[in-house]
Design a protein around this motif. Structure first.
Motif, short mmCIF file in Angstrom:
data_model
loop_
_atom_site.label_atom_id
_atom_site.label_comp_id
_atom_site.label_asym_id
_atom_site.label_seq_id
_atom_site.Cartn_x
_atom_site.Cartn_y
_atom_site.Cartn_z
N PRO A 64 0.80 -1.22 0.00
CA PRO A 64 0.00 0.00 0.00
C PRO A 64 0.83 1.27 0.00
O PRO A 64 0.35 2.33 -0.33
N ASP A 65 2.11 1.17 0.34
CA ASP A 65 2.95 2.35 0.35
C ASP A 65 3.75 2.49 -0.94
O ASP A 65 4.63 3.32 -1.04
N SER A 66 3.46 1.65 -1.94
CA SER A 66 4.20 1.76 -3.20
C SER A 66 3.90 3.09 -3.85
O SER A 66 2.88 3.71 -3.62
N GLY A 67 4.81 3.52 -4.68
CA GLY A 67 4.75 4.85 -5.25
C GLY A 67 3.66 5.06 -6.28
O GLY A 67 2.94 4.13 -6.65
N PRO A 68 3.54 6.29 -6.72
CA PRO A 68 2.52 6.65 -7.72
C PRO A 68 2.88 6.10 -9.10
O PRO A 68 3.97 5.60 -9.31
N ALA A 69 1.93 6.22 -10.01
CA ALA A 69 2.15 5.81 -11.39
C ALA A 69 1.89 7.01 -12.30
O ALA A 69 0.95 7.77 -12.06
N THR A 70 2.72 7.17 -13.31
CA THR A 70 2.58 8.26 -14.27
C THR A 70 2.93 7.73 -15.66
O THR A 70 3.84 6.92 -15.81
N ALA A 71 2.19 8.21 -16.66
CA ALA A 71 2.49 7.84 -18.04
C ALA A 71 2.26 9.03 -18.96
O ALA A 71 1.29 9.77 -18.78
N CYS A 72 3.16 9.22 -19.91
CA CYS A 72 2.96 10.20 -20.99
C CYS A 72 2.39 9.41 -22.17
O CYS A 72 2.97 8.41 -22.58
N LEU A 73 1.26 9.86 -22.68
CA LEU A 73 0.55 9.13 -23.71
C LEU A 73 0.31 10.00 -24.93
O LEU A 73 0.25 11.22 -24.83
N PRO A 74 0.11 9.37 -26.09
CA PRO A 74 -0.23 10.15 -27.29
C PRO A 74 -1.67 10.62 -27.24
O PRO A 74 -2.50 10.05 -26.53
N TYR A 75 -1.97 11.65 -27.99
CA TYR A 75 -3.35 12.14 -28.12
C TYR A 75 -4.07 11.24 -29.12
O TYR A 75 -4.20 11.57 -30.30
N SER A 76 -4.54 10.10 -28.62
CA SER A 76 -5.27 9.17 -29.48
C SER A 76 -6.31 8.43 -28.66
O SER A 76 -6.20 8.34 -27.43
N ALA A 77 -7.30 7.88 -29.33
CA ALA A 77 -8.37 7.15 -28.66
C ALA A 77 -7.81 5.94 -27.90
O ALA A 77 -8.34 5.57 -26.85
N GLU A 78 -6.74 5.34 -28.38
CA GLU A 78 -6.14 4.19 -27.73
C GLU A 78 -5.61 4.53 -26.34
O GLU A 78 -5.49 3.66 -25.47
#
Length: 155
Positions: free
Chosen positions: A24-38
């Protein structure tokens, strides 16, 4: 933790690995994604994977819907700079979903007609978060955040 490549390819397990245990103390998640429906599906998998890692399966449905709506809105802006999706634990009682995009246009909740086929996304976000969402303008865009109560997931 599930590698981002597994999340983006859709091969991430949507439950914690029983051999690893929940952290429960694991870190956050972040992602840079393309501007697409996927990117909508990728964002849902990212958030679901992190919530399950944190031992919060009761928040997966609401958080997945929220991130879907926010990423869909970001994709519709037409920006091509960067789209960032993140999930954080600002406290042990709150999960925060964030979506940043390159548009300075602020999201607006609108009143929709009964037969309308779109326009209800922010109203759903508002209802699911009990009004705990907002927007932070940035020099080159904005970040929309939505907070979910951990206590609600455990009821």
């Amino acid at each position: 933790m599930t590698p981002l490549s597994d999340v983006t390819s859709g091969t991430a397990a949507l439950r914690p690995d029983p051999g690893v245990g929940i952290r429960p103390d694991s870190g956050p998640a972040t992602a840079c994604l393309p501007y697409s429906a996927e990117s909508v599906g990728v964002a849902r998998r990212l958030v679901a994977t992190k919530l399950l890692e944190w031992g919060l399966p009761g928040l997966v449905d609401d958080a997945s819907l929220i991130v879907s709506e926010l990423v869909t809105n970001a994709v519709k802006t037409g920006c091509q700079t960067r789209l960032v999706v993140a999930v954080r634990r600002p406290s042990d009682r709150i999960v925060r979903v964030l979506v940043g995009d390159g548009s300075r246009m602020m999201p607006v909740m609108i009143q929709t007609r009964p037969g309308a086929t779109s326009g209800r996304g922010l109203a759903m976000v508002h209802k699911l978060t009990r009004g705990r969402w907002g927007v932070t303008p940035r020099p080159f865009g904005k970040v929309v955040h939505a907070d979910l109560s951990v206590a609600a997931a455990r009821r």
